[in-house]
Scaffold this motif. Structure first.
Motif, PDB file in Angstrom:
ATOM      1  N   HIS A  34     -11.185   5.271  -2.527  1.00  0.00           N
ATOM      2  CA  HIS A  34     -11.206   4.185  -1.541  1.00  0.00           C
ATOM      3  C   HIS A  34     -10.655   4.671  -0.202  1.00  0.00           C
ATOM      4  O   HIS A  34     -11.177   4.323   0.853  1.00  0.00           O
ATOM      5  N   PHE A  35      -9.611   5.482  -0.236  1.00  0.00           N
ATOM      6  CA  PHE A  35      -9.021   6.025   0.986  1.00  0.00           C
ATOM      7  C   PHE A  35     -10.039   6.859   1.779  1.00  0.00           C
ATOM      8  O   PHE A  35     -10.168   6.707   2.986  1.00  0.00           O
ATOM      9  N   ARG A  55      -1.106   1.799   0.101  1.00  0.00           N
ATOM     10  CA  ARG A  55      -1.329   1.170   1.408  1.00  0.00           C
ATOM     11  C   ARG A  55      -1.636  -0.308   1.215  1.00  0.00           C
ATOM     12  O   ARG A  55      -2.558  -0.666   0.483  1.00  0.00           O
ATOM     13  N   LYS A  56      -0.888  -1.154   1.917  1.00  0.00           N
ATOM     14  CA  LYS A  56      -1.020  -2.600   1.714  1.00  0.00           C
ATOM     15  C   LYS A  56      -2.407  -3.129   2.072  1.00  0.00           C
ATOM     16  O   LYS A  56      -2.878  -4.087   1.479  1.00  0.00           O
ATOM     17  N   GLU A  57      -3.102  -2.502   3.034  1.00  0.00           N
ATOM     18  CA  GLU A  57      -4.416  -3.006   3.435  1.00  0.00           C
ATOM     19  C   GLU A  57      -5.479  -2.779   2.361  1.00  0.00           C
ATOM     20  O   GLU A  57      -6.520  -3.421   2.369  1.00  0.00           O
ATOM     21  N   PHE A  58      -5.234  -1.868   1.422  1.00  0.00           N
ATOM     22  CA  PHE A  58      -6.201  -1.619   0.352  1.00  0.00           C
ATOM     23  C   PHE A  58      -6.305  -2.807  -0.597  1.00  0.00           C
ATOM     24  O   PHE A  58      -7.369  -3.080  -1.138  1.00  0.00           O
ATOM     25  N   ARG A  85       6.203  -1.593  -3.324  1.00  0.00           N
ATOM     26  CA  ARG A  85       4.752  -1.743  -3.124  1.00  0.00           C
ATOM     27  C   ARG A  85       4.369  -3.213  -3.100  1.00  0.00           C
ATOM     28  O   ARG A  85       3.551  -3.643  -2.289  1.00  0.00           O
ATOM     29  N   LEU A  86       4.965  -4.002  -3.997  1.00  0.00           N
ATOM     30  CA  LEU A  86       4.682  -5.437  -4.054  1.00  0.00           C
ATOM     31  C   LEU A  86       5.125  -6.128  -2.771  1.00  0.00           C
ATOM     32  O   LEU A  86       4.399  -6.968  -2.230  1.00  0.00           O
ATOM     33  N   GLU A  87       6.288  -5.775  -2.254  1.00  0.00           N
ATOM     34  CA  GLU A  87       6.770  -6.366  -1.006  1.00  0.00           C
ATOM     35  C   GLU A  87       5.854  -6.033   0.164  1.00  0.00           C
ATOM     36  O   GLU A  87       5.671  -6.854   1.060  1.00  0.00           O
ATOM     37  N   ARG A  88       5.267  -4.858   0.179  1.00  0.00           N
ATOM     38  CA  ARG A  88       4.326  -4.497   1.250  1.00  0.00           C
ATOM     39  C   ARG A  88       3.117  -5.420   1.252  1.00  0.00           C
ATOM     40  O   ARG A  88       2.547  -5.717   2.296  1.00  0.00           O
ATOM     41  N   ILE A  89       2.723  -5.860   0.068  1.00  0.00           N
ATOM     42  CA  ILE A  89       1.521  -6.684  -0.055  1.00  0.00           C
ATOM     43  C   ILE A  89       1.812  -8.163   0.142  1.00  0.00           C
ATOM     44  O   ILE A  89       1.124  -8.846   0.895  1.00  0.00           O
TER      45      ILE A  89
END
Length: 102
Positions: A34-35, A55-58, A85-89
């Motif tokens: 995906h990247f 990456r949160k935008e993914f 990672r969860l907090e980023r999203i």
């Protein structure tokens, strides 16, 4: 089963995408693929995300691939070690969200 990885040959990627759209049940799509390529996968009925993306935008990009499906179902597997990672999203405060999920 179909595979879309960052090192998969273009001919195999095209074949896998067609097979999946025509009814193959399982596709493994890696975050690195995906990247590098940002494929738009059609025909997803059930999405299982094993480990939150770096990456949160993914996250919204991948979840929004469910759009147009008759049966939209998304399951995300993560552990307490994935808190950053969860907090980023989803953000860290109640009601705060960073993602654009429809």
């Amino acid at each position: 089963m179909c595979l879309l990885g960052e090192s998969t040959k273009q001919s195999d990627i095209s074949r896998s995408r067609v097979w999946f759209f025509q009814g193959k049940k399982i596709m493994l799509y890696t975050e690195r693929a995906h990247f590098y390529h940002r494929y738009k996968i059609h025909g997803i009925q059930n999405l299982i995300i094993y480990s939150l993306p770096e990456r949160k935008e993914f996250y919204p990009e991948i979840v929004n691939m469910l759009e147009g499906s008759h049966s939209m179902n998304c399951t995300v597997l993560f552990s307490r070690f994935d808190l950053l990672r969860l907090e980023r999203i989803v953000g860290s405060a109640p009601g705060q969200t960073d993602g654009d999920i429809r």
